[in-house]
Design a protein around this motif. Structure first.
Motif, mmCIF file in Angstrom:
data_model
loop_
_atom_site.group_PDB
_atom_site.id
_atom_site.type_symbol
_atom_site.label_atom_id
_atom_site.label_comp_id
_atom_site.label_asym_id
_atom_site.label_seq_id
_atom_site.Cartn_x
_atom_site.Cartn_y
_atom_site.Cartn_z
ATOM 1 N N ILE A 274 13.742 2.646 0.444
ATOM 2 C CA ILE A 274 13.368 3.264 1.729
ATOM 3 C C ILE A 274 12.549 2.302 2.563
ATOM 4 O O ILE A 274 12.703 2.221 3.791
ATOM 5 N N GLN A 275 11.661 1.529 1.914
ATOM 6 C CA GLN A 275 10.866 0.548 2.646
ATOM 7 C C GLN A 275 11.749 -0.496 3.308
ATOM 8 O O GLN A 275 11.497 -0.919 4.446
ATOM 9 N N ALA A 276 12.815 -0.893 2.616
ATOM 10 C CA ALA A 276 13.741 -1.873 3.182
ATOM 11 C C ALA A 276 14.504 -1.288 4.369
ATOM 12 O O ALA A 276 14.784 -2.001 5.344
ATOM 13 N N ASP A 277 14.816 0.006 4.311
ATOM 14 C CA ASP A 277 15.552 0.647 5.405
ATOM 15 C C ASP A 277 14.655 0.984 6.596
ATOM 16 O O ASP A 277 15.137 1.041 7.738
ATOM 17 N N TYR A 278 13.360 1.216 6.323
ATOM 18 C CA TYR A 278 12.423 1.603 7.388
ATOM 19 C C TYR A 278 11.194 0.693 7.326
ATOM 20 O O TYR A 278 10.111 1.093 6.881
ATOM 21 N N PRO A 279 11.339 -0.565 7.747
ATOM 22 C CA PRO A 279 10.236 -1.539 7.613
ATOM 23 C C PRO A 279 9.022 -1.210 8.480
ATOM 24 O O PRO A 279 7.934 -1.751 8.237
ATOM 25 N N ASP A 280 9.183 -0.349 9.494
ATOM 26 C CA ASP A 280 8.048 -0.029 10.372
ATOM 27 C C ASP A 280 7.070 0.947 9.732
ATOM 28 O O ASP A 280 5.966 1.153 10.256
ATOM 29 N N TYR A 281 7.458 1.546 8.624
ATOM 30 C CA TYR A 281 6.603 2.520 7.955
ATOM 31 C C TYR A 281 6.108 1.955 6.631
ATOM 32 O O TYR A 281 6.691 1.019 6.074
ATOM 33 N N ASP A 282 5.014 2.542 6.137
ATOM 34 C CA ASP A 282 4.476 2.185 4.818
ATOM 35 C C ASP A 282 4.986 3.193 3.809
ATOM 36 O O ASP A 282 4.724 4.397 3.938
ATOM 37 N N VAL A 283 5.702 2.719 2.806
ATOM 38 C CA VAL A 283 6.291 3.578 1.778
ATOM 39 C C VAL A 283 5.627 3.242 0.453
ATOM 40 O O VAL A 283 5.659 2.084 0.008
ATOM 41 N N ARG A 284 5.027 4.247 -0.172
ATOM 42 C CA ARG A 284 4.289 4.017 -1.409
ATOM 43 C C ARG A 284 4.591 5.104 -2.436
ATOM 44 O O ARG A 284 4.902 6.239 -2.065
ATOM 45 N N THR A 285 4.436 4.743 -3.702
ATOM 46 C CA THR A 285 4.504 5.736 -4.763
ATOM 47 C C THR A 285 3.163 6.457 -4.857
ATOM 48 O O THR A 285 2.196 6.101 -4.166
ATOM 49 N N ASN A 286 3.091 7.456 -5.726
ATOM 50 C CA ASN A 286 1.843 8.205 -5.895
ATOM 51 C C ASN A 286 0.679 7.281 -6.208
ATOM 52 O O ASN A 286 -0.385 7.353 -5.597
ATOM 53 N N GLN A 287 0.866 6.415 -7.207
ATOM 54 C CA GLN A 287 -0.223 5.544 -7.637
ATOM 55 C C GLN A 287 -0.604 4.567 -6.541
ATOM 56 O O GLN A 287 -1.790 4.291 -6.319
ATOM 57 N N GLU A 288 0.373 4.044 -5.821
ATOM 58 C CA GLU A 288 0.082 3.104 -4.745
ATOM 59 C C GLU A 288 -0.670 3.785 -3.601
ATOM 60 O O GLU A 288 -1.569 3.189 -3.001
ATOM 61 N N GLN A 289 -0.315 5.034 -3.307
ATOM 62 C CA GLN A 289 -0.997 5.765 -2.249
ATOM 63 C C GLN A 289 -2.450 6.049 -2.626
ATOM 64 O O GLN A 289 -3.361 5.917 -1.793
ATOM 65 N N LEU A 290 -2.676 6.428 -3.892
ATOM 66 C CA LEU A 290 -4.042 6.666 -4.362
ATOM 67 C C LEU A 290 -4.858 5.384 -4.299
ATOM 68 O O LEU A 290 -6.018 5.391 -3.872
ATOM 69 N N THR A 291 -4.260 4.270 -4.705
ATOM 70 C CA THR A 291 -4.950 2.985 -4.659
ATOM 71 C C THR A 291 -5.325 2.613 -3.233
ATOM 72 O O THR A 291 -6.414 2.101 -2.964
ATOM 73 N N GLU A 292 -4.423 2.883 -2.291
ATOM 74 C CA GLU A 292 -4.688 2.576 -0.880
ATOM 75 C C GLU A 292 -5.848 3.410 -0.345
ATOM 76 O O GLU A 292 -6.701 2.906 0.396
ATOM 77 N N ILE A 293 -5.888 4.688 -0.733
ATOM 78 C CA ILE A 293 -6.977 5.550 -0.283
ATOM 79 C C ILE A 293 -8.315 5.054 -0.835
ATOM 80 O O ILE A 293 -9.322 5.000 -0.125
ATOM 81 N N LEU A 294 -8.325 4.673 -2.108
ATOM 82 C CA LEU A 294 -9.556 4.162 -2.710
ATOM 83 C C LEU A 294 -9.966 2.843 -2.056
ATOM 84 O O LEU A 294 -11.161 2.574 -1.874
#
Length: 429
Positions: A274-294
């Motif tokens: 999905i990230q490759a198809d929509y490069p303008d958006y940030d696409v993350r898994t659960n763990q990656e999203q939690l890491t970003e918030i922290l």
């Protein structure tokens, strides 16, 4: 003629004083006794130092416990959401001049929803929008709350009272926003208490007070799901209806989108595609999203770490101050002891004993107070953000807190022992 054996010779070992057989043990006992006596004599400074060490231990254990608790709570909230992939348009920005107060960066949310739903590796897509809205009931004045545009129905949404939305989002009507509005709203318990409403009552919701007066919603359910995620009281309506009452129908904006992947699909692989198809958006898994918030909260965590560091310095300074005060006020006595043959190492051992007594009491008190302090902070978090268990205290954290007190004691005693070594009897007698 042989001498008769001395009958008392065989019992010499039994009658030899313990201090003669174990001189080091005797010296340690003597130093400990002197240390306790001197600390008892200077009770005010002793209590102050113990409190300083206690504060340092308490700050360390609570900060470490908060860090662990935040990570565990965040992981639990992400797991409870039942989502595998998160799509955002970058960090959420405030828009003070616009209705709603938030600048949602995902555009054409319904269109993107349809495109992602068509993928074979995606099972469920949920676009969500967050906006500040004015809310009042027939018995309360206007309050500003977070309005959530999301489908408050399905297995991932916990409804504790009522039934949730009775119909899907029909107002969107293919992008024309001409379908009927359901005017249904789901609230959390804090909002219900704030507005003094329950299921079946009315709430007026809008991006401005004028819009709110024209849009009466019926409470159809009570759910803690979204308020736990946001950490604040909220009202949940259909996405298109939130866009309608906040004036954001033109761009069809959303804050984020969550995805549940198809059975057997790998969330990381799906996110990468999905990230490759929509490069303008940030696409993350659960763990990656939690890491970003922290990571976004790194400044807050750094500030907390600075406070702990200052608390450690304060405790160490108090320990050193008490020991230095002891040396300063008893220079004549210490000089006399050195003149009588007492070694500097023995006198330094007295300081070490004092420091260990201070550290032991301060460490034990700090660890003991960590439990009620954690309970109080968790209750405060429950009141403010809707969920507790923000502070957890595993054994490793408590052991680390006590170890800090022990290390502070040793460092302070080593820092002051050089003062004893520099005392010259002839200068003070």
């Amino acid at each position: 003629m042989t001498e008769d054996a001395d009958p008392n010779r065989g019992s010499d070992a039994a009658t030899t004083p313990e201090s003669s057989r174990f001189p080091r043990l005797s010296r340690v006992r003597g130093s400990a006794g002197i240390a306790v006596s001197q600390l008892s004599h200077a009770r005010g400074r002793t209590v102050l130092t113990v409190l300083g060490i206690t504060l340092a231990v308490l700050a360390a254990t609570l900060l470490a416990g908060t860090g662990i608790g935040v990570i565990q709570t965040g992981q639990q909230q992400f797991d409870a959401a039942g989502r595998d992939v998160w799509i955002t348009g970058g960090p959420v920005r405030f828009s003070p001049t616009g209705v709603g107060g938030f600048e949602n960066s995902i555009v054409d949310a319904h269109g993107l929803d349809a495109e992602l739903e068509a993928r074979e590796d995606v099972k469920v897509v949920t676009p969500m929008s967050f906006q500040t809205v004015y809310v009042r009931s027939n018995e309360s004045d206007y309050e500003t709350l977070v309005g959530v545009g999301a489908p408050a129905r399905g297995g991932s949404v916990q409804i504790t009272n009522g039934s949730g939305f009775s119909r899907p989002d029909v107002h969107y009507a293919g992008g024309n926003y001409t379908g009927p509005m359901t005017h249904e709203v789901v609230i959390d318990q804090r909002t219900a208490e704030m507005m003094n409403v329950s299921v079946g009552d009315s709430l007026y919701v809008g991006g401005t007070t004028g819009i709110a007066r024209e849009n009466e919603f019926t409470v159809v359910g009570v759910s803690p799901t979204f308020s736990r995620f946001l950490g604040t009281p909220s009202v949940v309506v259909h996405l298109s209806e939130l866009q309608e009452v906040t004036g954001s129908t033109g761009a069809d904006t959303a804050t984020l989108m969550t995805l549940t992947v198809a059975d057997g699909a790998d969330p990381e692989a799906v996110a990468a595609d999905i990230q490759a198809d929509y490069p303008d958006y940030d696409v993350r898994t659960n763990q990656e999203q939690l890491t970003e918030i922290l990571r976004d909260q790194a400044v807050v965590m750094a500030a907390g770490g600075s406070l702990v560091f200052l608390a450690l310095l304060a405790g160490l300074a108090l320990s050193v101050n008490v020991l230095l005060s002891h040396v300063y006020h008893q220079k004549r006595e210490l000089a006399a002891l050195k003149a009588l043959g007492t070694s500097s190492s023995t006198l330094s051992l007295t300081l070490v004993a004092q420091a260990l007594v201070l550290g032991t009491f301060g460490g034990l008190l700090g660890v003991a107070l960590s439990f009620p302090a954690a309970v109080g902070l968790n209750r405060l978090a429950q009141l403010l953000v809707g969920f507790g268990d923000v502070v957890v205290l595993p054994r490793a954290v408590l052991a680390g807190g006590f170890a800090i007190a022990f290390v502070m004691s040793l460092v302070s005693s080593l820092a002051v022992s050089r003062q004893i070594a520099g005392i010259r009897p002839l200068d003070h007698l």
